[in-house]
Design a protein around this motif. Structure first.
Motif, PDB file in Angstrom:
ATOM      1  N   VAL A 164       7.434  12.527   2.167  1.00 45.77           N
ATOM      2  CA  VAL A 164       8.016  11.534   1.259  1.00 45.77           C
ATOM      3  C   VAL A 164       6.968  10.478   0.944  1.00 45.77           C
ATOM      4  CG1 VAL A 164       9.807   9.783   0.973  1.00 45.77           C
ATOM      5  CG2 VAL A 164      10.321  11.887   2.235  1.00 45.77           C
ATOM      6  N   GLN A 165       6.859  10.137  -0.352  1.00 46.43           N
ATOM      7  CA  GLN A 165       5.961   9.045  -0.744  1.00 46.43           C
ATOM      8  C   GLN A 165       6.784   7.958  -1.439  1.00 46.43           C
ATOM      9  OE1 GLN A 165       5.255   8.478  -4.206  1.00 46.43           O
ATOM     10  NE2 GLN A 165       5.894  10.417  -5.121  1.00 46.43           N
ATOM     11  N   ASP A 166       6.310   6.716  -1.283  1.00 51.34           N
ATOM     12  CA  ASP A 166       7.130   5.582  -1.708  1.00 51.34           C
ATOM     13  C   ASP A 166       6.573   4.836  -2.910  1.00 51.34           C
ATOM     14  OD1 ASP A 166       6.129   3.117   0.842  1.00 51.34           O
ATOM     15  OD2 ASP A 166       4.973   4.259  -0.625  1.00 51.34           O
ATOM     16  N   MET A 167       5.619   5.440  -3.639  1.00 47.52           N
ATOM     17  CA  MET A 167       4.981   4.707  -4.730  1.00 47.52           C
ATOM     18  C   MET A 167       5.185   5.359  -6.090  1.00 47.52           C
ATOM     19  SD  MET A 167       3.727   1.810  -4.040  1.00 47.52           S
ATOM     20  CE  MET A 167       2.537   1.499  -5.335  1.00 47.52           C
ATOM     21  N   ASP A 168       6.202   6.172  -6.221  1.00 48.81           N
ATOM     22  CA  ASP A 168       6.522   6.754  -7.520  1.00 48.81           C
ATOM     23  C   ASP A 168       5.376   7.610  -8.080  1.00 48.81           C
ATOM     24  OD1 ASP A 168       7.538   5.685 -10.810  1.00 48.81           O
ATOM     25  OD2 ASP A 168       8.558   7.048  -9.425  1.00 48.81           O
ATOM     26  N   HIS A 169       4.617   8.241  -7.195  1.00 45.73           N
ATOM     27  CA  HIS A 169       3.518   9.096  -7.633  1.00 45.73           C
ATOM     28  C   HIS A 169       4.035  10.387  -8.246  1.00 45.73           C
ATOM     29  CE1 HIS A 169       0.080   7.295  -4.990  1.00 45.73           C
ATOM     30  NE2 HIS A 169       0.528   6.465  -5.918  1.00 45.73           N
ATOM     31  N   GLU A 170       3.330  10.857  -9.261  1.00 41.60           N
ATOM     32  CA  GLU A 170       3.755  12.092  -9.922  1.00 41.60           C
ATOM     33  C   GLU A 170       3.232  13.327  -9.204  1.00 41.60           C
ATOM     34  OE1 GLU A 170       3.694   9.974 -14.311  1.00 41.60           O
ATOM     35  OE2 GLU A 170       3.108  12.054 -14.117  1.00 41.60           O
ATOM     36  N   ASN A 171       1.977  13.267  -8.732  1.00 43.38           N
ATOM     37  CA  ASN A 171       1.368  14.439  -8.084  1.00 43.38           C
ATOM     38  C   ASN A 171       1.643  14.436  -6.595  1.00 43.38           C
ATOM     39  OD1 ASN A 171       0.181  15.167 -10.483  1.00 43.38           O
ATOM     40  ND2 ASN A 171      -1.842  14.411  -9.947  1.00 43.38           N
ATOM     41  N   MET A 172       1.974  15.598  -6.084  1.00 41.36           N
ATOM     42  CA  MET A 172       2.067  15.764  -4.636  1.00 41.36           C
ATOM     43  C   MET A 172       1.439  17.087  -4.252  1.00 41.36           C
ATOM     44  SD  MET A 172       5.707  14.026  -3.575  1.00 41.36           S
ATOM     45  CE  MET A 172       5.202  13.794  -1.864  1.00 41.36           C
ATOM     46  N   PHE A 173       0.855  17.122  -3.060  1.00 44.59           N
ATOM     47  CA  PHE A 173       0.046  18.260  -2.622  1.00 44.59           C
ATOM     48  C   PHE A 173       0.354  18.611  -1.170  1.00 44.59           C
ATOM     49  CE2 PHE A 173      -3.017  17.748  -6.134  1.00 44.59           C
ATOM     50  CZ  PHE A 173      -2.830  16.417  -6.467  1.00 44.59           C
ATOM     51  N   TRP A 174       0.212  19.884  -0.852  1.00 41.58           N
ATOM     52  CA  TRP A 174       0.199  20.335   0.529  1.00 41.58           C
ATOM     53  C   TRP A 174      -1.117  21.043   0.805  1.00 41.58           C
ATOM     54  CZ3 TRP A 174       2.837  19.012   4.601  1.00 41.58           C
ATOM     55  CH2 TRP A 174       4.148  18.513   4.461  1.00 41.58           C
ATOM     56  N   ASP A 214       0.842  -1.187   0.000  1.00 45.65           N
ATOM     57  CA  ASP A 214       0.000   0.000   0.000  1.00 45.65           C
ATOM     58  C   ASP A 214       0.886   1.249   0.000  1.00 45.65           C
ATOM     59  OD1 ASP A 214      -3.069   0.690   1.871  1.00 45.65           O
ATOM     60  OD2 ASP A 214      -2.482   0.982  -0.208  1.00 45.65           O
ATOM     61  N   VAL A 215       0.349   2.312  -0.538  1.00 46.77           N
ATOM     62  CA  VAL A 215       1.100   3.560  -0.623  1.00 46.77           C
ATOM     63  C   VAL A 215       1.358   4.107   0.768  1.00 46.77           C
ATOM     64  CG1 VAL A 215       1.047   5.948  -1.419  1.00 46.77           C
ATOM     65  CG2 VAL A 215       0.075   4.131  -2.832  1.00 46.77           C
ATOM     66  N   LYS A 216       2.586   4.595   0.946  1.00 43.31           N
ATOM     67  CA  LYS A 216       2.878   5.227   2.218  1.00 43.31           C
ATOM     68  C   LYS A 216       3.333   6.655   1.956  1.00 43.31           C
ATOM     69  CE  LYS A 216       4.894   4.307   6.683  1.00 43.31           C
ATOM     70  NZ  LYS A 216       5.697   3.403   7.502  1.00 43.31           N
ATOM     71  N   VAL A 217       2.669   7.582   2.619  1.00 42.24           N
ATOM     72  CA  VAL A 217       3.064   8.986   2.570  1.00 42.24           C
ATOM     73  C   VAL A 217       3.499   9.353   3.973  1.00 42.24           C
ATOM     74  CG1 VAL A 217       2.337  11.336   2.068  1.00 42.24           C
ATOM     75  CG2 VAL A 217       1.388   9.436   0.741  1.00 42.24           C
ATOM     76  N   THR A 218       4.750   9.725   4.099  1.00 38.42           N
ATOM     77  CA  THR A 218       5.332   9.955   5.420  1.00 38.42           C
ATOM     78  C   THR A 218       5.657  11.426   5.598  1.00 38.42           C
ATOM     79  OG1 THR A 218       6.322   7.740   5.373  1.00 38.42           O
ATOM     80  CG2 THR A 218       7.190   9.302   6.986  1.00 38.42           C
ATOM     81  N   GLN A 219       5.148  11.985   6.672  1.00 35.13           N
ATOM     82  CA  GLN A 219       5.482  13.358   7.041  1.00 35.13           C
ATOM     83  C   GLN A 219       6.449  13.303   8.200  1.00 35.13           C
ATOM     84  OE1 GLN A 219       1.010  14.798   6.162  1.00 35.13           O
ATOM     85  NE2 GLN A 219       2.339  16.358   7.039  1.00 35.13           N
ATOM     86  N   SER A 220       7.446  14.156   8.151  1.00 42.74           N
ATOM     87  CA  SER A 220       8.600  14.019   9.043  1.00 42.74           C
ATOM     88  C   SER A 220       8.256  14.219  10.510  1.00 42.74           C
ATOM     89  CB  SER A 220       9.706  14.997   8.632  1.00 42.74           C
ATOM     90  OG  SER A 220       9.194  16.314   8.539  1.00 42.74           O
ATOM     91  N   SER A 221       7.296  15.083  10.815  1.00 40.79           N
ATOM     92  CA  SER A 221       6.980  15.352  12.217  1.00 40.79           C
ATOM     93  C   SER A 221       5.483  15.286  12.427  1.00 40.79           C
ATOM     94  CB  SER A 221       7.479  16.745  12.630  1.00 40.79           C
ATOM     95  OG  SER A 221       8.862  16.878  12.385  1.00 40.79           O
ATOM     96  N   ARG A 222       5.058  14.760  13.557  1.00 36.06           N
ATOM     97  CA  ARG A 222       3.636  14.744  13.891  1.00 36.06           C
ATOM     98  C   ARG A 222       3.234  16.052  14.583  1.00 36.06           C
ATOM     99  NH1 ARG A 222      -0.986  14.646  13.494  1.00 36.06           N
ATOM    100  NH2 ARG A 222      -2.516  13.129  14.253  1.00 36.06           N
ATOM    101  N   TYR A 223       4.147  16.560  15.411  1.00 35.00           N
ATOM    102  CA  TYR A 223       3.913  17.829  16.105  1.00 35.00           C
ATOM    103  C   TYR A 223       5.166  18.700  15.985  1.00 35.00           C
ATOM    104  CZ  TYR A 223       0.097  15.240  18.295  1.00 35.00           C
ATOM    105  OH  TYR A 223      -1.023  14.485  18.510  1.00 35.00           O
ATOM    106  N   LEU A 224       4.928  19.999  15.798  1.00 34.03           N
ATOM    107  CA  LEU A 224       6.030  20.962  15.748  1.00 34.03           C
ATOM    108  C   LEU A 224       5.604  22.219  16.484  1.00 34.03           C
ATOM    109  CD1 LEU A 224       7.579  21.186  12.137  1.00 34.03           C
ATOM    110  CD2 LEU A 224       8.748  20.556  14.257  1.00 34.03           C
ATOM    111  N   VAL A 225       6.521  22.774  17.254  1.00 32.84           N
ATOM    112  CA  VAL A 225       6.284  24.064  17.903  1.00 32.84           C
ATOM    113  C   VAL A 225       7.401  24.995  17.482  1.00 32.84           C
ATOM    114  CG1 VAL A 225       5.982  25.315  20.051  1.00 32.84           C
ATOM    115  CG2 VAL A 225       5.160  22.948  19.865  1.00 32.84           C
TER     116      VAL A 225
END
Lengths: 115, 111
Positions: free
Chosen positions: A24-34, A1-12
């Motif tokens: 970072v995504q691990d499935m060679d996806h072309e589109n990325m969004f914020w 399954d696709v994994k999209v990993t964000q570096s931090s869960r909480y930031l102050v």
């Protein structure tokens, strides 16, 4: 399954700091969004990218920039953090470049607090 | 950007009651997707609708796309506590390459 990993869960962070949110995504996806998610406002698109080194502004790009040097990594940058940027930030990816007919896979989100 | 209106913002139901959330757009949509976000979690894709008048079912969930492709609904029959969360629609216009999310409907199921 696709994994999209964000570096931090909480930031102050402090007002005026430069903030980097990594995705970072691990499935060679072309589109990325914020997106940012705020109560009562749903998900609002900040920036997206449909290819390496390509970026397009979403609905609320002011105060943000992005970087996509490699296909799997999409970074969101707050050049000078402000309190109104306190929010949940969600990264997402989808398979096909340039079109909106593929489902989005989201990361777990980063809750950013700017003091 | 494109506006997608979603109602209601909140819904509290007794377990076993039905639930419906609606999305509306002033412009014709290319397609519409639905996502579910559990409390503390991230949005997870449920389904995509593409054709005018399309109806899709997933167990107790029924998704509809309007004939004019300007509105959509998600209906849950006989809600369960596992249905708790926020449901979002995400719409793409005919000329767009991005999705615009509705504001979401937060569902609470009272046991």
């Amino acid at each position: 399954d696709v994994k999209v990993t964000q570096s931090s869960r909480y930031l102050v962070k402090r007002t005026g700091e430069k903030v980097f949110l990594e995705c970072v995504q691990d499935m060679d996806h072309e589109n990325m969004f914020w997106y940012r998610q705020d109560p009562g406002l749903g998900l609002r698109l900040i920036y997206f990218s449909y290819d390496v080194k390509m970026k397009e502004k979403g609905d609320i790009p002011e105060g943000y920039s992005v970087s996509r040097e490699k296909k799997e990594r999409f970074s969101l940058i707050l050049e000078s953090a402000s309190t109104n940027q306190t929010s949940m930030y969600l990264c997402a990816s989808s398979r096909t470049g340039g079109t909106a007919n593929e489902k989005l896979f989201f990361g777990s989100g980063t809750q950013l607090s700017v003091l | 950007g494109q506006q997608v209106m979603q109602i209601p913002q909140y819904q509290h139901v007794q377990e076993g009651e039905d639930f419906t959330t609606y999305c509306n757009s002033s412009t014709t949509l290319s397609n519409i997707q639905w996502y579910k976000q559990r409390p503390g979690g991230h949005p997870v894709f449920l389904i995509q609708l593409v054709k005018s008048g399309e109806v899709k079912k997933q167990k107790r969930l029924t998704f509809q796309f309007g004939e004019a492709k300007k509105n959509s609904s998600l209906h849950i029959t006989a809600t369960q506590t596992t249905d708790v969360g926020t449901y979002f629609c995400a719409a793409s216009s005919n000329t767009g390459n991005q999705f615009y999310f509705g504001t979401g409907t937060s569902l609470t199921v009272i046991p």
